[in-house]
Motif scaffolding. Sequence first.
Motif, PDB file in Angstrom:
ATOM      1  N   LYS A 118       0.816  -1.204   0.000  1.00  0.00           N
ATOM      2  CA  LYS A 118       0.000   0.000   0.000  1.00  0.00           C
ATOM      3  C   LYS A 118       0.860   1.269   0.000  1.00  0.00           C
ATOM      4  CE  LYS A 118      -3.528   2.277   2.849  1.00  0.00           C
ATOM      5  NZ  LYS A 118      -4.289   2.159   4.116  1.00  0.00           N
ATOM      6  N   SER A 129      -8.533   0.005  -1.887  1.00  0.00           N
ATOM      7  CA  SER A 129      -7.663  -0.477  -0.810  1.00  0.00           C
ATOM      8  C   SER A 129      -7.548  -1.997  -0.801  1.00  0.00           C
ATOM      9  CB  SER A 129      -8.182  -0.001   0.543  1.00  0.00           C
ATOM     10  OG  SER A 129      -9.493  -0.482   0.776  1.00  0.00           O
ATOM     11  N   TYR A 132      -4.267  -3.631  -1.916  1.00  0.00           N
ATOM     12  CA  TYR A 132      -3.028  -3.391  -1.197  1.00  0.00           C
ATOM     13  C   TYR A 132      -2.940  -4.181   0.105  1.00  0.00           C
ATOM     14  CZ  TYR A 132      -3.350   0.608  -4.352  1.00  0.00           C
ATOM     15  OH  TYR A 132      -3.498   1.390  -5.451  1.00  0.00           O
TER      16      TYR A 132
END
Length: 528
Positions: A118, A129, A132
Amino acid sequence: MDTKIKILVAGDVRGNFRQLFQRVENINKKAGPFEILLCVGEFFGTVEQNEALSAYKNGNKHVPVPTYILGPCSKETQTFYTELEDGEICSNLTYLGKRGLYTLSSGVKIVYLSGIEKPDSIKANDDSSRLYFDKEDILSIRNSCVMSKTSASDYKGVDILLTSQWPYGLAEDSKTASKLISFLCKEIKPRYHFCGFNGKYYEAAPFRIPSDKLTQLELCTRFIALADVGNEAKEKYIYALSLTPVEKMRVLDLIQKTTNEIKCPFIGTNFRDITVRGEGFDNKQYFYDMEARGDGSRKRGGRGGGHRHDKRPKIMNIDQEKCWFCLSSPEVEKHLVISIGENFYLALAKGPINEFHVLIMSITHIASASLLTDHDWQELTKFKQALREFFKSQEQVVCFTERHYKSSHLQINALGIDEGYAWKIKHAFEDKAEEFNLQFETLPELTSSQMLPQQGPYFVAELPDNSTLITRQMKHFPLHFARDVFCSENLLNCEEKVDWKDCKLDKDEEVEMVKSFRKMFAKYDFTL
């Protein structure tokens, strides 16, 4: 007896499904059978390329070896994962999930981590998200691997680590490498580390990871990066290996050095930014916290297992941090836990039918009882026998049920029923089976995981007379079937309790019910 397990690993498929599966089929015929095919990097391609999967989904084509893939590495491919709620794409093709640890029935331990590290620019609530991983993911995996190891000589590493991104220290371009993956590799000490995503084949000489607080052994890792399937340069994109599970190897074999070893690429790397919050990676902190139980310390365990697999392991979409049942997960309602063994724990059922409704669950992520090793089965049997003796003291019989369908974590329901109703139980199952047009097979006492289907979903009920009812007729199987049976008019006559959500209790009520059950069960609890 040959203990070596044959496994295939492929690089980024990028939509070249037919080419991959044709190659795998040929390899399997010549050098197989292979137990499993693992794919690192990007599996899906463009929308047009992905249409080739339709032939496999509708059964016109067959995936030749049970195949498991990692998650997306780009915003373009993440959309193809949105509908994979149970992980299964088609027969023999399954999405592993974001991260996890599982063990084949042969004992091979495999750790996987999807996506890329990330970036600092990505916010926590960013829609992308899921692509990641971060420090918390690394911590979760690391803890799953070592949670049962309490001495410096106990940990022997894992067999395989799968990542898409390369570790920092081995990639030529450090900007595309991940220091978190390097840290993870250093901590869990895999014998093989496979990755893709860089579009080329590269196999480093073996390197030995130094001993640390977790183990005094200097364990060897082999790093292998695979090229894209069908790449124009014809670089190697599929790798076959035959290995003996690490837990079955002698220590002398694990530490034996070869002549072509190189220096560990992670030595000298500054991991201080990863361990700045030292409590997260302190060896003393990786056990799940059961102090809230308020009844003193108990045995804390788990063999770092996860899934045990056979010919076609059934792996669901797994995110151990979000799993309600992995005991190391923050999602677990630990106030429901009654007893903890080495590989299993006993807990009050959520939304129980009565105060004698409990669950036996694996401490780490295992999909079903059919995937248990003999060692695991022995402990499961001890829990069942302890419950039988306990319920007998309460003038009750117990029925055990397991639904391996749309459920990613092994759960065995145990329900105590008054002895006077024992004769009704089998009839209640037969009546409900007829109502739902289900066909059950009757087996003798369930004494081994090998008696359960080694491929595909199933439902099984162990009756008080030691007979076993089982069905593999799982298409549109009613998820509340067991509760339908128990709550039926001709058994417990409480049909309003068929849905567990209608039976949810306040936390204070749950705490008191657990406390009461634990006190009564203590005499039979072999974990104390």
